[in-house]
Design an enzyme around this catalytic site. Structure first.
Site, PDB file in Angstrom:
ATOM      1  N   ARG A  26      -3.686  -0.394   5.117  1.00  0.00           N
ATOM      2  CA  ARG A  26      -4.239  -1.435   4.256  1.00  0.00           C
ATOM      3  C   ARG A  26      -3.374  -2.673   4.128  1.00  0.00           C
ATOM      4  O   ARG A  26      -3.851  -3.803   4.326  1.00  0.00           O
ATOM      5  CB  ARG A  26      -4.546  -0.863   2.866  1.00  0.00           C
ATOM      6  N   ASP A  75      -9.064   3.630   0.893  1.00  0.00           N
ATOM      7  CA  ASP A  75      -8.037   4.156   1.794  1.00  0.00           C
ATOM      8  C   ASP A  75      -8.710   4.728   3.042  1.00  0.00           C
ATOM      9  O   ASP A  75      -9.412   5.727   2.969  1.00  0.00           O
ATOM     10  CB  ASP A  75      -7.236   5.244   1.094  1.00  0.00           C
ATOM     11  N   CYS A 132       0.864  -1.188   0.000  1.00  0.00           N
ATOM     12  CA  CYS A 132       0.000   0.000   0.000  1.00  0.00           C
ATOM     13  C   CYS A 132       0.897   1.234   0.000  1.00  0.00           C
ATOM     14  O   CYS A 132       2.040   1.150  -0.437  1.00  0.00           O
ATOM     15  CB  CYS A 132      -0.992  -0.017   1.169  1.00  0.00           C
TER      16      CYS A 132
END
Length: 181
Positions: free
Chosen positions: A14, A141, A8
């Site tokens: 994430r 996100d 990420c």
């Protein structure tokens, strides 16, 4: 041993969430000793930082107990990581482009199916037919959001897990769903 890496931006939300979920799923599936899982970011801005506390709370509330909840430290992807991984799962199309650029920059030979969008394993996710469509598969996100954004991210991560486990079994380990070869 198969090696899988999540990627990420800063490696604090994430990708470590996906790493922790996959690692726990591999334990449940009896595959933990056959697959090594880690995560990185395309940026060094969070290097050395722990898992975002909001991500840690959401994972813990969902029952995840992996040591990564407290032990994780963010790091930036290096070209050596690409050579040493069998599968690189990116959280967004921009992460996939960054990983491919890194491979090109250091002339690392990376097969086309070696770098995949994480959500491409979610059967309910939109279908991307070309690299330009990959952004349809971005994992949300949560960084600028609240708990609900981290919960949405976790839902997207969990939704892809069955497909990732099946891929690891069939493609990386060469075994069927019952454990035979």
């Amino acid at each position: 041993m198969a090696r899988v890496m999540m990627v990420c931006t800063g490696n604090i939300c994430r990708s470590p969430m996906a790493e922790i979920v996959l690692r726990e799923r591999l334990v449940r599936e009896g595959l933990s000793g056959l697959v090594q899982v880690d995560s990185t970011g395309v940026s060094s801005e969070e290097a050395g930082n722990p898992l975002d506390p909001r991500a840690r709370r959401v994972l813990a509330a969902a029952g995840y107990t992996d040591a990564g909840l407290t032990a994780h430290r963010a790091r930036r992807i290096e070209f050596e990581d690409l050579e040493a991984r069998d599968l690189v799962l990116t959280m967004t199309a921009s992460h996939a482009r960054a990983v491919r650029r890194l491979a090109d920059m250091f002339d690392v030979s990376v097969p086309l199916d070696h770098v995949r969008m994480f959500r491409s394993f979610d059967p309910a996710a939109p279908q991307a037919t070309h690299f330009q469509d990959e952004s349809l598969l971005d994992v949300a996100d949560p960084w600028y959001g609240d708990t609900s954004d981290f919960e949405e991210c976790l839902e997207q991560v969990e939704a892809a897990m069955d497909g990732i486990i099946d891929y690891i079994r069939a493609t990386l380990l060469g075994v069927d769903s019952q454990g035979g070869s």
